[in-house]
Scaffold this active site. Structure first.
Site, short mmCIF file in Angstrom:
data_model
loop_
_atom_site.label_atom_id
_atom_site.label_comp_id
_atom_site.label_asym_id
_atom_site.label_seq_id
_atom_site.Cartn_x
_atom_site.Cartn_y
_atom_site.Cartn_z
N HIS A 48 0.87 -1.18 0.00
CA HIS A 48 0.00 0.00 0.00
C HIS A 48 0.90 1.23 0.00
O HIS A 48 2.15 1.11 -0.11
CB HIS A 48 -0.95 -0.01 1.20
CG HIS A 48 -0.27 -0.27 2.52
ND1 HIS A 48 0.57 0.65 3.12
CD2 HIS A 48 -0.27 -1.35 3.33
CE1 HIS A 48 1.02 0.16 4.26
NE2 HIS A 48 0.53 -1.06 4.40
N HIS A 51 4.08 1.37 2.16
CA HIS A 51 5.28 0.73 1.62
C HIS A 51 5.95 1.60 0.56
O HIS A 51 7.18 1.71 0.51
CB HIS A 51 4.92 -0.62 0.98
CG HIS A 51 4.39 -1.63 1.94
ND1 HIS A 51 3.04 -1.94 2.01
CD2 HIS A 51 5.00 -2.42 2.86
CE1 HIS A 51 2.86 -2.88 2.92
NE2 HIS A 51 4.02 -3.19 3.45
N SER A 201 -1.71 -3.47 5.84
CA SER A 201 -2.35 -4.50 5.02
C SER A 201 -3.53 -5.13 5.76
O SER A 201 -4.50 -5.57 5.14
CB SER A 201 -1.33 -5.59 4.67
OG SER A 201 -0.24 -5.05 3.96
#
Length: 293
Positions: A48, A51, A201
């Site tokens: 996402h 990151h 996540s």
């Protein structure tokens, strides 16, 4: 380490994916032959924007960026979500290509833990702070082992981690220093949604109603930080914060104030710098967060 001008990249060029150590070594040898520095961003995939923020920081700090994608079974307990953890390698590689990543290291378990593998790291210090380790005693041994392997495989000059997993950041920093791994660890501030929820996540597991409640985790942290800075007793502030989270439907594992570097307990502002750390379940989803005081 001085920052070099970024290496020119072709926009949206195909990012190579190494699945074996031989292919990884060949790619890294080209970077090293050119005298280029390497940054590693370790991930478990399901990427996402949090990151990708780490990737952007890595690009500012090194000539080449390697992102590892590996869902590490050693850090999951039998009751945790290893089998259901989201895996979408093709989409992740496409996102990393857009971000200008130079190489994806995506080994499978036969590469990371081959037959006969018998060595594990048992970290102490911040890994035994009575936070995540109290609820997931297996976790930091698994993290330390896989990170040490990744550092040995990629041999990066720097490695970039998010501050959302704050205890993990401190464990990895200690690991690199204690084992003379010569990897500079960089922590990047937590990326948040517009309502304050830390991006993760695991947010995908929240129901619609739980997602509406979830930002209370950050709101309570911010309220506790304000009260502690105003001189309110830390113990009373934390107890009030735990009750506030319970009213929002959270089952609190911990809400603690710790020294920001050692993660030792603190009793007042003079014991600082202070970091607030929280872990709590909303429904079946366990969320973590932290905030500087």
């Amino acid at each position: 380490m001085p920052t070099r001008p970024p290496v020119a990249r072709t926009p949206v060029a195909r990012t190579p994916v190494a699945r074996t150590l031989k292919v990884l070594d060949r790619a890294l040898a080209r970077f090293r032959a050119a005298g280029e520095t390497v940054a590693l961003v370790p991930t478990m995939g399901a990427l996402h924007d949090g990151h990708l923020t780490l990737v952007r920081q890595a690009r500012r700090k090194a000539d080449r960026v390697v992102v590892s994608i590996y869902v590490n079974p050693a850090q999951f307990a039998p009751t945790e979500d290893f089998s259901s953890y989201p895996r979408r390698l093709a989409a992740d590689v496409a996102a990393l290509a857009e971000a200008g990543v130079d190489l994806v290291w995506a080994p499978d378990t036969a590469v990371m833990y081959p037959d006969g593998f018998a060595t594990r790291i048992a970290p102490e210090g911040p890994a035994l702070a009575g936070l995540e380790d109290a609820f997931r005693p297996h976790f930091f041994g698994g993290v330390a082992t896989v990170v040490a392997k990744l550092f040995g495989q990629v041999r990066p000059d720097i490695a970039v981690f998010g501050q959302k997993d704050y205890q993990q950041l401190k464990v990895v920093t200690r690991l690199s220093a204690d084992l003379d791994l010569r990897v500079k660890i960089i922590g990047v501030p937590t990326v948040r949604e517009s309502d304050g929820l830390a991006r993760s996540s695991r947010n995908a597991y929240l129901s619609v109603e739980e997602r509406q409640r979830a930002p209370a985790l950050h709101r309570v942290l911010a309220d506790c930080a304000t009260k502690i800075n105003a001189g309110r007793p830390i113990r009373a502030v934390l107890e009030s914060g735990r009750k506030a989270l319970a009213r929002e439907g959270f089952a609190v594992d911990y809400l603690e104030a710790r020294h920001a570097e050692t993660l030792a307990p603190v009793r007042s502002l003079k014991d600082g710098p202070i970091r607030l750390l929280v872990a709590a379940k909303l429904g079946t989803t366990r969320l973590i967060d932290n905030l500087a005081v």
